[in-house]
Design an enzyme around this catalytic site. Structure first.
Site, PDB file in Angstrom:
ATOM      1  CG  ASN A 151      -0.029  -0.135   2.705  1.00 50.73           C
ATOM      2  OD1 ASN A 151       0.845  -0.808   2.209  1.00 50.73           O
ATOM      3  ND2 ASN A 151      -1.385   0.369   3.431  1.00 50.73           N
ATOM      4  CD  GLU A 249       3.684  -1.778  13.387  1.00 45.01           C
ATOM      5  OE1 GLU A 249       3.377  -1.177  13.921  1.00 45.01           O
ATOM      6  OE2 GLU A 249       4.732  -1.405  14.195  1.00 45.01           O
ATOM      7  CB  CYS A 283      -2.779  -0.071   8.363  1.00 41.41           C
ATOM      8  SG  CYS A 283      -1.085   0.922   8.465  1.00 41.41           S
ATOM      9  CD  GLU A 461       8.008  -1.808  13.273  1.00 38.44           C
ATOM     10  OE1 GLU A 461       8.113  -0.963  11.330  1.00 38.44           O
ATOM     11  OE2 GLU A 461       8.640  -2.675  12.853  1.00 38.44           O
TER      12      GLU A 461
HETATM   13  O1  TXE Z   1      -1.075  -8.810   2.611  1.00 41.32           O
HETATM   14  P1  TXE Z   1       0.234 -10.160   2.696  1.00 41.32           P
HETATM   15  P2  TXE Z   1      -1.705  -8.786   1.031  1.00 41.32           P
HETATM   16  C1  TXE Z   1      -4.329  -6.160   4.671  1.00 41.32           C
HETATM   17  C2  TXE Z   1      -5.484  -5.661   3.898  1.00 41.32           C
HETATM   18  C3  TXE Z   1      -5.314  -6.628   2.714  1.00 41.32           C
HETATM   19  C4  TXE Z   1      -4.607  -8.008   3.013  1.00 41.32           C
HETATM   20  C5  TXE Z   1      -3.437  -9.019   2.482  1.00 41.32           C
HETATM   21  O2  TXE Z   1      -6.303  -6.640   4.450  1.00 41.32           O
HETATM   22  O3  TXE Z   1      -6.824  -7.295   1.855  1.00 41.32           O
HETATM   23  O4  TXE Z   1      -3.827  -7.468   4.323  1.00 41.32           O
HETATM   24  O5  TXE Z   1      -3.279  -8.049   1.804  1.00 41.32           O
HETATM   25  C6  TXE Z   1       4.376 -11.302   2.522  1.00 41.32           C
HETATM   26  N1  TXE Z   1       5.493 -15.738   4.741  1.00 41.32           N
HETATM   27  N2  TXE Z   1      -3.355  -5.413   4.023  1.00 41.32           N
HETATM   28  O6  TXE Z   1      -1.957 -10.175   0.914  1.00 41.32           O
HETATM   29  O7  TXE Z   1       0.024 -11.146   2.626  1.00 41.32           O
HETATM   30  C7  TXE Z   1       4.351 -10.721   1.816  1.00 41.32           C
HETATM   31  O8  TXE Z   1       4.655 -11.272   0.576  1.00 41.32           O
HETATM   32  C8  TXE Z   1       6.263 -14.708   4.746  1.00 41.32           C
HETATM   33  C9  TXE Z   1      -3.140  -4.161   5.923  1.00 41.32           C
HETATM   34  O9  TXE Z   1      -0.853  -8.177  -0.374  1.00 41.32           O
HETATM   35  O10 TXE Z   1       0.286 -10.243   4.411  1.00 41.32           O
HETATM   36  C10 TXE Z   1       4.321  -9.180   1.467  1.00 41.32           C
HETATM   37  O11 TXE Z   1       5.284  -8.697   1.161  1.00 41.32           O
HETATM   38  N3  TXE Z   1       5.836 -13.330   4.490  1.00 41.32           N
HETATM   39  C11 TXE Z   1      -1.700  -3.691   5.550  1.00 41.32           C
HETATM   40  C12 TXE Z   1       3.613  -9.138   2.611  1.00 41.32           C
HETATM   41  O12 TXE Z   1       4.071 -10.189   3.436  1.00 41.32           O
HETATM   42  C13 TXE Z   1       4.629 -12.775   4.188  1.00 41.32           C
HETATM   43  C14 TXE Z   1      -1.019  -3.499   4.331  1.00 41.32           C
HETATM   44  C15 TXE Z   1       1.996  -8.608   3.389  1.00 41.32           C
HETATM   45  O13 TXE Z   1       1.683  -9.516   2.684  1.00 41.32           O
HETATM   46  C16 TXE Z   1       3.769 -14.911   3.831  1.00 41.32           C
HETATM   47  C17 TXE Z   1      -1.154  -4.691   3.412  1.00 41.32           C
HETATM   48  C18 TXE Z   1       4.705 -15.420   4.463  1.00 41.32           C
HETATM   49  N4  TXE Z   1       4.392 -16.960   5.136  1.00 41.32           N
HETATM   50  C19 TXE Z   1      -2.162  -5.700   3.554  1.00 41.32           C
HETATM   51  N5  TXE Z   1       2.865 -14.072   2.652  1.00 41.32           N
HETATM   52  C20 TXE Z   1      -1.566  -2.755   6.941  1.00 41.32           C
HETATM   53  N6  TXE Z   1      -1.957  -2.559   7.995  1.00 41.32           N
HETATM   54  O14 TXE Z   1      -1.177  -1.723   6.506  1.00 41.32           O
HETATM   55  C21 TXE Z   1       3.067 -12.867   2.883  1.00 41.32           C
HETATM   56  N7  TXE Z   1       3.990 -12.650   2.971  1.00 41.32           N
END
Ligand code: TXE
Length: 481
Positions: A151, A249, A283, A461
């Site tokens: 994001n 986070e 977020c 953080e």
């Molecule tokens: O996030 P992911 P996604 C929320 C928001 C969104 C949902 C899914 O609701 O619709 O999460 O988004 C890495 N081990 N937020 O699918 O999967 C991944 O490659 C290690 C809120 O994009 O959580 C990426 O680099 N790493 C949020 C990062 O984690 C892993 C912002 C985030 O991806 C992993 C984004 C694993 N098993 C989404 N699986 C906020 N609060 O700021 C994924 N990743």
């Protein structure tokens, strides 16, 4: 087609698997580059580079480390336009936002921690009478992992990396596979700034492959992660048996509490932003709006009018207020919540439909959507949607507002609109959130602790909190005669 490749040991290199992922431009819905689909072998290679760099970097003087971080900050600033353009193309956000927020903040992250490390100190405790002197030694952890979301791509990537390297650690970092471009460009900036090779290693790939390999690596000592709550839970489960330090986070479902005594015009203007900035994909966006009954109908009317004036379109058009959502699956997820809202008895007051932008027909555009809900416990009011969708609902008393604000599993941020100082204090103490903004939103001083309560994460953080996270505290106790 441009290839986004890894940056390991100071060199750009292809993934060992020679496998690639498609990278989409959300504004056009077209593939415009390919991304290294790295796996555990690439992470092992990045780890070896980081491990080799650690003794040198952790013994580099604070002054020298600071100088390099400040140089990175300056180089990011100098490349504001190309970096902002890369971010807008990769993420779908308006270029104006990337120019005003994302890239300046990435630069500030390096500048802030480049300065903060020169002021970072630890405590001393003299045990008078016992004849002992204690001091706390704060040492870097070693090789640490940083994993960031899509994001605010470069903004959040650097928010982790800057304190980690400032404190003397070396890093294996992975940006989101959905928005890898600016992280890719950061490699050459670090080289130009004179960051020694291996201090920062940037590996691209999916969460389950490259991300998981970072978390599961037995010698990567700490993980700083921002992303979804479900992913955070999975990371915690993987890392906990190895006793890794974790900073998570995670998601939010932030309340925006509007009292009748607030500065109405200011509140209205900022509420439009806190609802739909970055297409609602921050977020910290206030996705649940609760309004005091006496001004509810007026607010509803004025809010709809303002929101319907937002211009959705080409991220590169200076008049655009809202660009495209980050990906097709994400657009579909957000749309599924709009459909769910209708099933749950919610009323769509405005928006709700995809937008066809002339010349960009395959892009992932969605109208800003306002849903009136009648039960704060319904799913659209409980689950993180992370798109241009807000719910609104009236309240009558402060107690009721508080109960609704806290009635979710999340606790990241909250915004309070009121002129009453006593209420501000009462509510701020009782709201379950890591940040409470009063009569403002997204106002960030980088010295403050940042993080969430409940399912929004663990750890803080920002400021010295980040430097504490990335160091081990050791008590040295000296007996003297
Ligand atoms: O996030 P992911 P996604 C929320 C928001 C969104 C949902 C899914 O609701 O619709 O999460 O988004 C890495 N081990 N937020 O699918 O999967 C991944 O490659 C290690 C809120 O994009 O959580 C990426 O680099 N790493 C949020 C990062 O984690 C892993 C912002 C985030 O991806 C992993 C984004 C694993 N098993 C989404 N699986 C906020 N609060 O700021 C994924 N990743």
């Amino acid at each position: 087609m441009q290839k986004i490749i890894n940056y390991i040991d100071g060199n750009y290199c292809e993934p060992l698997s020679r496998k690639w992922l498609d990278n989409y431009n959300p504004a056009t819905g077209e593939v415009y580059s390919t991304i290294a689909n790295s796996n555990a072998k690439d992470i092992a290679k990045a780890y070896e580079a980081a491990k080799a760099a650690f003794p040198g970097w952790s013994n580099t003087s604070i002054e020298e480390r600071s100088k390099i971080l400040l140089k990175i900050a300056t180089l990011i600033e100098k490349r504001l336009l190309p970096l902002a353009e890369a971010e807008a193309r990769d993420n779908g956000k308006p270029l104006s936002l990337a120019l005003a927020v994302d890239i300046p903040r990435a630069s500030s992250n390096f500048r802030f921690f480049g300065n903060a490390i020169t002021q970072f100190a630890s405590e001393a405790h003299e045990s008078i009478g016992l004849g002992t002197m204690n001091f706390t030694l704060r040492q870097p952890l070693g090789v640490v992992g940083c994993i960031s979301p899509w994001n605010l791509p470069l903004y959040l990537f650097t928010w982790k990396i800057a304190p980690a390297i400032a404190a003397g650690n070396t890093v294996v970092a992975k940006p989101s596979e959905v928005t890898p471009m600016t992280a890719f460009l950061l490699g050459e900036i670090c080289t130009e700034a004179g960051l020694p090779k291996g201090v920062l290693n940037i590996v691209h790939g999916t969460g389950p492959s490259a991300g998981q390999a970072i978390v599961a690596h037995p010698n990567i000592k700490a993980i700083s992660f921002t992303g979804g709550t479900a992913t955070g839970e999975h990371i915690a489960r993987t890392a906990a048996p190895m006793f890794k330090k974790l900073s998570l986070e995670l998601g939010g479902k932030n309340p925006n509490l509007i009292f009748a005594d607030c500065d109405y015009d200011k509140m209205l203007a900022i509420t439009v932003k806190s609802s739909f900035a970055n297409q609602g994909q921050i977020c910290l966006c206030g996705s649940r709006i609760f309004v005091e009954q006496s001004i509810y109908e007026k607010f509803k009317k004025d809010f709809i009018t303002k929101v319907e004036q937002l211009k959705i379109g080409d991220p590169f058009d200076a008049k655009t207020d809202m660009g495209a959502l980050v990906s097709k699956p994400h657009l579909e997820k957000v749309q599924s919540y709009i459909a769910l809202a209708e099933k749950e008895g919610g009323k769509i007051l405005s928006g709700g439909k995809p937008v066809k932008v002339a010349g960009f027909e395959k892009g992932y555009y969605l109208e800003p959507t306002i849903i009136e809900v009648y039960d704060d416990q319904c799913r659209v009011n409980q689950e993180e949607i992370f798109g241009p969708v807000v719910t609104i609902m009236p309240f009558t008393t402060e107690e009721e507002a508080l109960q609704m604000a806290n009635g979710v599993k999340y606790g990241l941020s909250a915004t309070l609109w009121t002129a009453d100082l006593n209420r501000t204090m009462r509510m701020s103490k009782k709201i379950e959130a890591g940040i409470v903004w009063v009569n403002t939103w997204l106002n960030r001083d980088l010295r403050t602790p940042f993080g969430g309560m409940k399912d929004s994460g663990v750890g803080r953080e920002g400021g010295f909190e980040a430097l504490r996270f990335f160091t081990e505290a050791k008590n040295v106790c000296i007996k003297y005669e």
